[in-house]
Design an enzyme around this catalytic site. Structure first.
Site, PDB file in Angstrom:
ATOM      1  N   CYS A   1       0.838  -1.212   0.000  1.00 29.73           N
ATOM      2  CA  CYS A   1       0.000   0.000   0.000  1.00 29.73           C
ATOM      3  C   CYS A   1       0.865   1.251   0.000  1.00 29.73           C
ATOM      4  CB  CYS A   1      -0.903   0.023   1.233  1.00 29.73           C
ATOM      5  SG  CYS A   1      -2.015  -1.380   1.343  1.00 29.73           S
TER       6      CYS A   1
HETATM    7  C1  BEZ Z   1       0.620  -4.631   1.831  1.00 31.74           C
HETATM    8  O1  BEZ Z   1       0.104  -3.587   1.518  1.00 31.74           O
HETATM    9  O2  BEZ Z   1       1.833  -4.795   1.741  1.00 31.74           O
HETATM   10  C2  BEZ Z   1      -0.192  -5.786   2.328  1.00 31.74           C
HETATM   11  C3  BEZ Z   1      -1.356  -5.556   3.031  1.00 31.74           C
HETATM   12  C4  BEZ Z   1      -2.079  -6.633   3.513  1.00 31.74           C
HETATM   13  C5  BEZ Z   1      -1.646  -7.925   3.251  1.00 31.74           C
HETATM   14  C6  BEZ Z   1      -0.508  -8.135   2.503  1.00 31.74           C
HETATM   15  C7  BEZ Z   1       0.243  -7.066   2.040  1.00 31.74           C
END
Ligand code: BEZ
Length: 210
Positions: A45
């Site tokens: 994200c």
């Molecule tokens: C991420 O944004 O890196 C992420 C968020 C939730 C689960 C896996 C990755």
């Protein structure tokens, strides 16, 4: 219920990093992209929010407003944005919705409980008529390709104004296909640059708005 293409994008009032926003009012006559994230302070994200900030001029050029959603509270968003700006070498320049009670996430069916309790990576492209023009859903483990979102917006905006469709892997500037509903006679009138009739149903023409 899930949102389908052609549905009116539900209106809402949201607390965001840029203040309280009434979604439809904020959109005005622009196109919109609403996209969700699983959670604050997560690696993928973080890269996505940075990538969209860097593309802001491309969205502006297309008259598209962007807004992100992550179901964490506002205070958390503000701290996370500091990290995004620091690590991604940019400044987050669009609103991020705080939705700790999942009100908007549920309104847009952004939680897919068979995979996770978090919001998935949903993308909604909304037209100036407030209707949903595109939906894409990615799992948490896969960061989105925002160049693809811009590419689809180019196609949506072109095909909203001309009787054409865009072929596989089309990019702005390339040939397009003439809509099957257009007769050959009408095609000759509508597409003065001419067209290539490969099959009666497969007619290629230069992108008409260039
Ligand atoms: C991420 O944004 O890196 C992420 C968020 C939730 C689960 C896996 C990755």
């Amino acid at each position: 219920m899930s949102l389908r293409l052609g549905d009116v994008a539900p209106d809402f009032v949201a607390e965001t990093t840029e203040g309280t926003i009434n979604f439809h009012e904020w959109l005005g006559s622009s196109w919109g992209v609403l996209f969700s994230h699983p959670a604050d302070f997560t690696p993928v994200c973080t890269t996505e929010l940075g990538a969209v900030a860097k593309l802001r001029a491309e969205f502006d050029k297309r008259n598209v407003k962007v807004m992100a959603l992550s179901a964490d509270p506002l205070e958390s968003h503000k701290k996370w944005i500091g990290d995004i700006n620091e690590t991604q070498g940019t400044v987050v320049n669009y609103p991020l919705i705080a939705d700790p009670e999942f009100k908007i996430a549920n309104l847009y069916d952004m939680v897919h409980p068979n995979v996770d309790k978090f919001t998935v990576r949903s993308v909604f492209v909304i037209g100036p008529d407030k209707k949903v023009k595109l939906t894409i859903t990615y799992p948490a483990s896969t960061g989105r390709n925002f160049d693809e979102i811009l590419r689809v917006i180019d196609s949506l905006q072109l095909t909203a104004n001309y009787s054409v469709a865009t072929p596989a892997n089309w990019k702005h500037g390339e040939e397009v296909v003439i809509a099957p509903a257009i007769s050959d006679d009408d095609a000759t009138k509508k597409f003065p640059k001419g067209y290539n009739r490969i099959k009666p149903y497969l007619r290629m023409t230069p992108q008409p708005n260039l």
